[in-house]
Design a protein around this motif. Structure first.
Motif, mmCIF file in Angstrom:
data_model
loop_
_atom_site.group_PDB
_atom_site.id
_atom_site.type_symbol
_atom_site.label_atom_id
_atom_site.label_comp_id
_atom_site.label_asym_id
_atom_site.label_seq_id
_atom_site.Cartn_x
_atom_site.Cartn_y
_atom_site.Cartn_z
ATOM 1 N N ARG A 19 -36.751 -35.014 -5.793
ATOM 2 C CA ARG A 19 -36.327 -33.907 -6.631
ATOM 3 C C ARG A 19 -36.499 -32.563 -5.968
ATOM 4 O O ARG A 19 -35.724 -31.644 -6.181
ATOM 5 N N HIS A 20 -37.558 -32.391 -5.176
ATOM 6 C CA HIS A 20 -37.889 -31.050 -4.731
ATOM 7 C C HIS A 20 -37.788 -30.808 -3.235
ATOM 8 O O HIS A 20 -37.608 -29.674 -2.821
ATOM 9 N N ASN A 21 -37.938 -31.851 -2.421
ATOM 10 C CA ASN A 21 -38.096 -31.587 -1.000
ATOM 11 C C ASN A 21 -36.918 -31.995 -0.134
ATOM 12 O O ASN A 21 -36.984 -31.877 1.069
ATOM 13 N N ILE A 22 -35.862 -32.533 -0.710
ATOM 14 C CA ILE A 22 -34.675 -32.842 0.082
ATOM 15 C C ILE A 22 -34.041 -31.530 0.502
ATOM 16 O O ILE A 22 -33.730 -30.694 -0.330
ATOM 17 N N ILE B 150 -24.802 -25.214 -2.036
ATOM 18 C CA ILE B 150 -23.365 -25.373 -2.225
ATOM 19 C C ILE B 150 -23.044 -25.362 -3.713
ATOM 20 O O ILE B 150 -21.967 -25.005 -4.131
ATOM 21 N N SER B 151 -23.995 -25.759 -4.547
ATOM 22 C CA SER B 151 -23.752 -25.788 -5.978
ATOM 23 C C SER B 151 -23.457 -24.406 -6.499
ATOM 24 O O SER B 151 -23.105 -24.225 -7.639
ATOM 25 N N GLY B 152 -23.551 -23.433 -5.662
ATOM 26 C CA GLY B 152 -23.539 -22.074 -6.102
ATOM 27 C C GLY B 152 -24.924 -21.555 -5.930
ATOM 28 O O GLY B 152 -25.330 -20.577 -6.543
ATOM 29 N N GLY B 153 -25.747 -22.214 -5.134
ATOM 30 C CA GLY B 153 -27.022 -21.636 -4.799
ATOM 31 C C GLY B 153 -28.216 -22.370 -5.314
ATOM 32 O O GLY B 153 -29.040 -21.821 -6.027
ATOM 33 N N ALA C 283 -28.308 -29.778 -11.613
ATOM 34 C CA ALA C 283 -28.699 -29.618 -13.020
ATOM 35 C C ALA C 283 -30.102 -29.038 -13.132
ATOM 36 O O ALA C 283 -30.365 -28.178 -13.985
ATOM 37 N N ILE C 284 -31.012 -29.491 -12.268
ATOM 38 C CA ILE C 284 -32.375 -28.966 -12.279
ATOM 39 C C ILE C 284 -32.381 -27.480 -11.934
ATOM 40 O O ILE C 284 -33.093 -26.677 -12.545
ATOM 41 N N ASP C 285 -31.557 -27.107 -10.959
ATOM 42 C CA ASP C 285 -31.465 -25.697 -10.586
ATOM 43 C C ASP C 285 -30.943 -24.857 -11.753
ATOM 44 O O ASP C 285 -31.473 -23.786 -12.060
ATOM 45 N N TRP C 286 -29.913 -25.351 -12.415
ATOM 46 C CA TRP C 286 -29.332 -24.618 -13.542
ATOM 47 C C TRP C 286 -30.312 -24.563 -14.719
ATOM 48 O O TRP C 286 -30.342 -23.576 -15.453
#
Length: 382
Positions: free
Chosen positions: A133-136, A142-145, A232-235
Protein backbone atom coordinates in the motif's frame (compact mmCIF):
# COMPACT_ATOMS: atom_id res chain seq x y z
CA UNK A 1 -0.06 -12.63 -41.04
CA UNK A 2 2.69 -13.87 -38.73
CA UNK A 3 6.31 -13.92 -39.85
CA UNK A 4 9.31 -15.92 -38.65
CA UNK A 5 12.73 -14.33 -38.05
CA UNK A 6 15.73 -16.42 -39.15
CA UNK A 7 19.36 -15.92 -40.16
CA UNK A 8 21.75 -17.23 -42.79
CA UNK A 9 24.58 -17.09 -40.21
CA UNK A 10 26.96 -15.54 -42.70
CA UNK A 11 27.36 -12.39 -40.63
CA UNK A 12 28.80 -11.65 -37.20
CA UNK A 13 26.37 -10.50 -34.53
CA UNK A 14 26.38 -8.48 -31.34
CA UNK A 15 24.43 -9.88 -28.42
CA UNK A 16 21.71 -7.55 -27.10
CA UNK A 17 20.00 -8.30 -23.80
CA UNK A 18 16.32 -9.15 -24.14
CA UNK A 19 15.75 -7.16 -20.96
CA UNK A 20 17.15 -4.09 -22.71
CA UNK A 21 14.68 -4.57 -25.55
CA UNK A 22 11.73 -5.42 -23.29
CA UNK A 23 12.15 -2.86 -20.51
CA UNK A 24 14.48 -0.02 -21.56
CA UNK A 25 14.49 0.53 -25.31
CA UNK A 26 10.89 1.71 -25.84
CA UNK A 27 11.09 4.62 -23.37
CA UNK A 28 14.48 5.90 -24.54
CA UNK A 29 15.30 8.57 -27.09
CA UNK A 30 16.11 6.90 -30.42
CA UNK A 31 19.58 8.45 -30.59
CA UNK A 32 20.35 7.18 -27.09
CA UNK A 33 19.40 3.67 -28.22
CA UNK A 34 21.74 3.94 -31.22
CA UNK A 35 24.64 4.96 -28.99
CA UNK A 36 24.01 2.03 -26.63
CA UNK A 37 23.83 -0.44 -29.53
CA UNK A 38 27.08 0.95 -30.93
CA UNK A 39 28.78 0.53 -27.54
CA UNK A 40 27.70 -3.12 -27.59
CA UNK A 41 29.13 -3.43 -31.10
CA UNK A 42 32.42 -1.91 -29.99
CA UNK A 43 32.60 -4.32 -27.06
CA UNK A 44 32.10 -7.30 -29.37
CA UNK A 45 35.10 -6.29 -31.48
CA UNK A 46 37.25 -5.29 -28.48
CA UNK A 47 38.49 -2.08 -30.08
CA UNK A 48 39.23 1.03 -27.93
CA UNK A 49 37.28 4.11 -28.94
CA UNK A 50 36.91 7.75 -27.92
CA UNK A 51 33.78 9.84 -27.48
CA UNK A 52 34.84 11.77 -30.59
CA UNK A 53 35.04 8.53 -32.59
CA UNK A 54 31.45 7.70 -31.66
CA UNK A 55 30.33 11.25 -32.45
CA UNK A 56 32.01 11.06 -35.86
CA UNK A 57 30.31 7.75 -36.58
CA UNK A 58 26.87 9.22 -35.92
CA UNK A 59 27.75 12.66 -37.31
CA UNK A 60 26.74 14.35 -34.07
CA UNK A 61 28.57 16.25 -31.32
CA UNK A 62 30.61 14.88 -28.43
CA UNK A 63 28.02 16.37 -26.10
CA UNK A 64 25.25 14.37 -27.78
CA UNK A 65 27.21 11.17 -27.16
CA UNK A 66 27.91 12.15 -23.55
CA UNK A 67 24.24 12.90 -23.02
CA UNK A 68 23.33 9.41 -24.24
CA UNK A 69 25.95 7.77 -22.02
CA UNK A 70 24.78 9.74 -19.02
CA UNK A 71 21.19 8.68 -19.69
CA UNK A 72 22.10 4.99 -19.71
CA UNK A 73 24.17 5.43 -16.54
CA UNK A 74 21.11 6.99 -14.90
CA UNK A 75 19.11 3.91 -15.98
CA UNK A 76 21.69 1.65 -14.32
CA UNK A 77 22.83 -0.27 -17.40
CA UNK A 78 26.20 1.44 -17.90
CA UNK A 79 28.91 2.52 -15.46
CA UNK A 80 32.44 3.94 -15.59
CA UNK A 81 35.81 2.45 -14.68
CA UNK A 82 38.54 4.68 -13.24
CA UNK A 83 42.30 4.68 -12.83
CA UNK A 84 44.05 5.26 -9.49
CA UNK A 85 43.80 9.02 -9.97
CA UNK A 86 40.04 8.92 -10.48
CA UNK A 87 40.15 9.56 -14.21
CA UNK A 88 37.63 7.75 -16.42
CA UNK A 89 39.26 4.86 -18.27
CA UNK A 90 36.32 2.95 -19.66
CA UNK A 91 32.64 2.07 -19.74
CA UNK A 92 31.13 -1.12 -18.37
CA UNK A 93 28.08 -2.70 -20.01
CA UNK A 94 26.26 -3.86 -16.89
CA UNK A 95 24.07 -6.92 -16.56
CA UNK A 96 20.53 -5.80 -17.33
CA UNK A 97 17.93 -7.15 -14.96
CA UNK A 98 14.18 -6.98 -15.48
CA UNK A 99 12.58 -4.34 -13.25
CA UNK A 100 11.24 -5.73 -9.99
CA UNK A 101 7.70 -6.85 -10.63
CA UNK A 102 5.05 -5.23 -8.47
CA UNK A 103 2.62 -7.90 -7.30
CA UNK A 104 -1.03 -7.37 -7.97
CA UNK A 105 -3.57 -8.39 -5.32
CA UNK A 106 -3.99 -11.95 -6.63
CA UNK A 107 -0.25 -12.61 -6.47
CA UNK A 108 -0.10 -10.92 -3.09
CA UNK A 109 -2.88 -13.10 -1.69
CA UNK A 110 -1.10 -16.19 -2.97
CA UNK A 111 2.16 -15.09 -1.34
CA UNK A 112 0.38 -14.50 1.95
CA UNK A 113 -1.33 -17.89 1.78
CA UNK A 114 2.08 -19.56 1.56
CA UNK A 115 2.85 -18.21 5.02
CA UNK A 116 -0.19 -19.75 6.72
CA UNK A 117 1.84 -22.40 8.56
CA UNK A 118 4.16 -19.83 10.09
CA UNK A 119 3.37 -18.94 13.70
CA UNK A 120 3.86 -15.26 12.88
CA UNK A 121 1.62 -15.31 9.84
CA UNK A 122 -0.62 -12.43 10.91
CA UNK A 123 2.34 -10.11 11.44
CA UNK A 124 3.79 -11.05 8.06
CA UNK A 125 0.45 -10.40 6.32
CA UNK A 126 0.37 -6.93 7.78
CA UNK A 127 3.91 -6.27 6.61
CA UNK A 128 3.16 -7.44 3.08
CA UNK A 129 0.01 -5.32 2.93
CA UNK A 130 1.89 -2.32 4.25
CA UNK A 131 4.56 -2.67 1.58
CA UNK A 132 1.92 -3.04 -1.12
CA UNK A 133 0.00 0.00 0.00
CA UNK A 134 2.66 2.51 0.92
CA UNK A 135 6.12 1.64 -0.34
CA UNK A 136 5.71 0.68 -3.99
CA UNK A 137 7.57 3.37 -5.88
CA UNK A 138 5.88 5.50 -8.53
CA UNK A 139 2.26 4.47 -8.84
CA UNK A 140 3.28 7.10 -10.14
CA UNK A 141 1.81 10.48 -9.73
CA UNK A 142 0.28 9.48 -13.05
CA UNK A 143 -3.09 9.34 -11.30
CA UNK A 144 -2.85 13.05 -11.20
CA UNK A 145 -0.31 13.00 -8.45
CA UNK A 146 -0.23 10.09 -6.04
CA UNK A 147 1.92 11.42 -3.23
CA UNK A 148 4.84 9.45 -1.90
CA UNK A 149 4.26 10.16 1.77
CA UNK A 150 2.30 7.56 3.71
CA UNK A 151 -1.38 8.30 4.29
CA UNK A 152 -3.27 7.00 7.33
CA UNK A 153 -6.05 4.89 5.86
CA UNK A 154 -8.52 2.27 7.10
CA UNK A 155 -7.08 -1.23 7.28
CA UNK A 156 -8.08 -3.51 4.43
CA UNK A 157 -10.06 -6.40 5.87
CA UNK A 158 -9.58 -9.96 4.71
CA UNK A 159 -12.90 -11.04 3.20
CA UNK A 160 -14.38 -14.52 3.14
CA UNK A 161 -16.92 -15.91 0.69
CA UNK A 162 -19.85 -15.01 2.95
CA UNK A 163 -18.73 -11.37 3.19
CA UNK A 164 -18.47 -11.10 -0.57
CA UNK A 165 -21.82 -12.80 -1.22
CA UNK A 166 -23.52 -10.44 1.24
CA UNK A 167 -21.98 -7.46 -0.49
CA UNK A 168 -23.22 -8.62 -3.87
CA UNK A 169 -26.80 -8.12 -2.64
CA UNK A 170 -26.11 -4.35 -2.40
CA UNK A 171 -27.63 -2.80 -5.53
CA UNK A 172 -25.39 0.31 -5.40
CA UNK A 173 -22.28 -1.86 -5.15
CA UNK A 174 -23.42 -4.10 -8.02
CA UNK A 175 -23.79 -0.96 -10.12
CA UNK A 176 -20.17 -0.01 -9.32
CA UNK A 177 -19.06 -3.51 -10.33
CA UNK A 178 -20.92 -3.18 -13.62
CA UNK A 179 -19.21 0.10 -14.37
CA UNK A 180 -15.82 -1.39 -13.47
CA UNK A 181 -16.36 -4.25 -15.92
CA UNK A 182 -17.33 -1.77 -18.62
CA UNK A 183 -14.35 0.54 -18.04
CA UNK A 184 -11.82 -2.29 -17.58
CA UNK A 185 -13.26 -4.16 -20.60
CA UNK A 186 -12.95 -7.52 -18.88
CA UNK A 187 -14.65 -9.77 -16.38
CA UNK A 188 -13.67 -8.77 -12.86
CA UNK A 189 -11.23 -11.00 -10.97
CA UNK A 190 -11.54 -11.66 -7.24
CA UNK A 191 -8.81 -9.08 -6.61
CA UNK A 192 -10.91 -6.48 -8.43
CA UNK A 193 -13.98 -7.27 -6.31
CA UNK A 194 -11.94 -7.09 -3.09
CA UNK A 195 -10.51 -3.75 -4.17
CA UNK A 196 -13.94 -2.32 -4.96
CA UNK A 197 -15.36 -3.48 -1.62
CA UNK A 198 -12.45 -1.83 0.18
CA UNK A 199 -12.97 1.46 -1.65
CA UNK A 200 -16.75 1.30 -1.21
CA UNK A 201 -16.97 0.13 2.44
CA UNK A 202 -13.70 1.16 4.10
CA UNK A 203 -12.52 4.25 2.25
CA UNK A 204 -16.17 5.26 1.71
CA UNK A 205 -15.39 7.40 -1.33
CA UNK A 206 -18.51 9.09 -2.73
CA UNK A 207 -20.13 7.05 -5.51
CA UNK A 208 -19.48 9.71 -8.16
CA UNK A 209 -15.82 9.86 -7.11
CA UNK A 210 -15.54 6.07 -7.44
CA UNK A 211 -17.15 6.26 -10.88
CA UNK A 212 -14.64 8.90 -11.97
CA UNK A 213 -11.80 6.87 -10.43
CA UNK A 214 -12.71 3.91 -12.64
CA UNK A 215 -13.07 6.15 -15.70
CA UNK A 216 -9.77 7.92 -15.04
CA UNK A 217 -7.72 4.74 -14.50
CA UNK A 218 -9.21 3.15 -17.63
CA UNK A 219 -8.43 6.29 -19.66
CA UNK A 220 -4.74 6.12 -18.79
CA UNK A 221 -4.64 2.34 -19.25
CA UNK A 222 -4.01 1.49 -15.58
CA UNK A 223 -6.71 -0.99 -14.52
CA UNK A 224 -4.86 -3.40 -12.24
CA UNK A 225 -6.57 -3.66 -8.88
CA UNK A 226 -3.42 -2.67 -7.01
CA UNK A 227 -3.05 0.52 -9.05
CA UNK A 228 -6.70 1.57 -8.77
CA UNK A 229 -6.57 0.98 -5.02
CA UNK A 230 -3.44 3.08 -4.67
CA UNK A 231 -5.07 6.00 -6.48
CA UNK A 232 -8.20 5.59 -4.34
CA UNK A 233 -6.09 5.79 -1.18
CA UNK A 234 -4.48 8.98 -2.44
CA UNK A 235 -7.87 10.52 -3.21
CA UNK A 236 -9.17 9.43 0.20
CA UNK A 237 -6.28 11.33 1.81
CA UNK A 238 -7.12 14.42 -0.23
CA UNK A 239 -10.74 14.26 0.87
CA UNK A 240 -12.43 14.65 -2.49
CA UNK A 241 -16.14 15.18 -1.91
CA UNK A 242 -17.35 14.94 -5.50
CA UNK A 243 -16.34 14.11 -9.06
CA UNK A 244 -15.61 17.74 -9.92
CA UNK A 245 -12.90 18.04 -7.25
CA UNK A 246 -11.21 14.82 -8.39
CA UNK A 247 -11.42 15.80 -12.06
CA UNK A 248 -9.98 19.26 -11.46
CA UNK A 249 -7.09 17.67 -9.62
CA UNK A 250 -6.25 15.09 -12.30
CA UNK A 251 -6.76 17.55 -15.14
CA UNK A 252 -4.18 19.92 -13.66
CA UNK A 253 -1.55 17.17 -13.91
CA UNK A 254 -2.65 15.46 -17.12
CA UNK A 255 -2.87 18.78 -18.95
CA UNK A 256 0.79 19.44 -18.18
CA UNK A 257 1.84 15.94 -19.29
CA UNK A 258 -0.02 16.30 -22.58
CA UNK A 259 1.46 19.74 -23.17
CA UNK A 260 5.01 18.49 -22.57
CA UNK A 261 4.53 15.49 -24.87
CA UNK A 262 3.10 17.72 -27.58
CA UNK A 263 5.96 20.24 -27.39
CA UNK A 264 8.61 17.49 -27.46
CA UNK A 265 6.90 15.62 -30.28
CA UNK A 266 6.35 12.50 -28.17
CA UNK A 267 3.51 10.51 -29.73
CA UNK A 268 1.62 7.35 -28.73
CA UNK A 269 2.21 7.82 -24.99
CA UNK A 270 -0.41 8.87 -22.46
CA UNK A 271 1.67 9.05 -19.30
CA UNK A 272 5.32 9.87 -18.49
CA UNK A 273 7.82 7.39 -17.11
CA UNK A 274 8.83 7.53 -13.41
CA UNK A 275 12.11 9.27 -14.27
CA UNK A 276 10.24 11.86 -16.37
CA UNK A 277 7.80 12.45 -13.52
CA UNK A 278 10.73 13.20 -11.21
CA UNK A 279 11.95 15.85 -13.63
CA UNK A 280 8.49 17.44 -13.77
CA UNK A 281 8.27 17.53 -9.99
CA UNK A 282 11.62 19.34 -9.82
CA UNK A 283 10.51 21.87 -12.44
CA UNK A 284 7.32 22.65 -10.54
CA UNK A 285 8.29 22.28 -6.88
CA UNK A 286 12.01 23.07 -6.76
CA UNK A 287 12.42 25.43 -9.72
CA UNK A 288 8.95 26.98 -9.34
CA UNK A 289 8.00 27.08 -13.03
CA UNK A 290 4.40 27.00 -14.25
CA UNK A 291 3.03 25.13 -17.26
CA UNK A 292 3.72 27.98 -19.70
CA UNK A 293 7.40 28.21 -18.81
CA UNK A 294 7.86 24.43 -18.88
CA UNK A 295 6.20 24.31 -22.31
CA UNK A 296 8.45 27.15 -23.50
CA UNK A 297 11.54 25.21 -22.38
CA UNK A 298 10.30 22.11 -24.20
CA UNK A 299 9.74 24.14 -27.35
CA UNK A 300 13.24 25.62 -27.05
CA UNK A 301 14.68 22.12 -26.57
CA UNK A 302 13.05 20.63 -29.66
CA UNK A 303 14.28 23.55 -31.78
CA UNK A 304 17.85 23.23 -30.47
CA UNK A 305 17.95 19.43 -30.48
CA UNK A 306 15.27 18.15 -32.89
CA UNK A 307 16.58 14.59 -32.66
CA UNK A 308 17.54 14.46 -28.99
CA UNK A 309 15.29 16.82 -27.03
CA UNK A 310 15.16 14.73 -23.86
CA UNK A 311 13.70 15.62 -20.47
CA UNK A 312 17.31 15.96 -19.25
CA UNK A 313 17.98 18.61 -21.87
CA UNK A 314 14.80 20.51 -20.94
CA UNK A 315 16.07 20.37 -17.38
CA UNK A 316 19.31 22.15 -18.38
CA UNK A 317 17.29 24.96 -19.96
CA UNK A 318 14.99 25.41 -16.97
CA UNK A 319 17.91 25.18 -14.54
CA UNK A 320 19.72 27.94 -16.42
CA UNK A 321 16.58 30.10 -16.43
CA UNK A 322 16.23 29.55 -12.70
CA UNK A 323 19.83 30.58 -12.04
CA UNK A 324 19.42 33.69 -14.22
CA UNK A 325 16.16 34.69 -12.52
CA UNK A 326 14.08 34.13 -15.66
CA UNK A 327 10.51 33.54 -14.50
CA UNK A 328 8.16 34.61 -17.31
CA UNK A 329 8.00 34.39 -21.13
CA UNK A 330 8.82 38.13 -21.19
CA UNK A 331 12.01 37.43 -19.22
CA UNK A 332 12.92 34.82 -21.84
CA UNK A 333 12.47 37.40 -24.61
CA UNK A 334 14.68 39.92 -22.80
CA UNK A 335 17.37 37.27 -22.25
CA UNK A 336 17.24 36.27 -25.92
CA UNK A 337 17.58 39.89 -27.00
CA UNK A 338 20.67 40.34 -24.80
CA UNK A 339 22.17 37.17 -26.24
CA UNK A 340 21.48 38.32 -29.82
CA UNK A 341 23.13 41.70 -29.15
CA UNK A 342 26.19 40.01 -27.66
CA UNK A 343 26.49 37.78 -30.74
CA UNK A 344 26.34 40.79 -33.04
CA UNK A 345 29.12 42.50 -31.11
CA UNK A 346 31.26 39.40 -31.46
CA UNK A 347 30.48 38.98 -35.17
CA UNK A 348 33.50 41.00 -36.31
CA UNK A 349 35.96 38.91 -34.34
CA UNK A 350 34.33 35.67 -35.49
CA UNK A 351 35.10 36.45 -39.13
CA UNK A 352 38.83 36.53 -38.29
CA UNK A 353 38.80 33.04 -36.77
CA UNK A 354 38.63 31.14 -40.05
CA UNK A 355 36.64 27.92 -40.21
CA UNK A 356 36.01 27.71 -36.47
CA UNK A 357 34.55 31.21 -36.52
CA UNK A 358 31.41 29.69 -38.03
CA UNK A 359 30.74 27.70 -34.87
CA UNK A 360 27.62 29.00 -33.12
CA UNK A 361 27.98 28.51 -29.41
CA UNK A 362 24.73 27.56 -27.72
CA UNK A 363 23.59 29.41 -24.64
CA UNK A 364 24.17 26.32 -22.54
CA UNK A 365 27.62 25.29 -23.82
CA UNK A 366 29.43 27.11 -21.04
CA UNK A 367 27.34 25.34 -18.41
CA UNK A 368 27.51 21.76 -19.63
CA UNK A 369 30.66 19.79 -19.95
CA UNK A 370 28.62 16.62 -19.88
CA UNK A 371 31.36 14.06 -19.57
CA UNK A 372 32.80 15.95 -16.60
CA UNK A 373 29.31 16.14 -15.13
CA UNK A 374 28.93 12.39 -15.45
CA UNK A 375 32.33 11.86 -13.88
CA UNK A 376 31.56 14.09 -10.91
CA UNK A 377 28.20 12.44 -10.28
CA UNK A 378 29.63 8.95 -10.56
CA UNK A 379 32.53 9.71 -8.20
CA UNK A 380 30.22 11.36 -5.65
CA UNK A 381 27.95 8.32 -5.68
CA UNK A 382 30.72 5.74 -5.28
Amino acid sequence: MNITISTEKKETFSEISNNFIDYYMADANGDFVKVYLYLVRLYSCGRPVSVSDIADYFQCTDKDVCRAIRYWISQGILSFTYDTKGAITGIILKNIEAPVKIHDDEELDFAVSMLEEDKNVEEKKDNVRSIDRHNISEVDHISGGVEEEEVSVPEKKKLNAKDINNKLTDEAFRDIMGQAEAYFNRELAQSDVNMLIYIFDELKLPVDVIEYLLEHCATIGKTKASYVEKVAIDWYGKGFKNREEAKTYTDSFNSLYRRIFKELGIANRVVPTPSEIKFIKVWQSEFGFDEEMIAAACSRAIISRPNSASFAYVNTILDRWRKEGIKTPKDVEISDEKYTRSKKKAAGSETRLGTFGNYKQSSTDDEWDELTEMYIKEVNNK
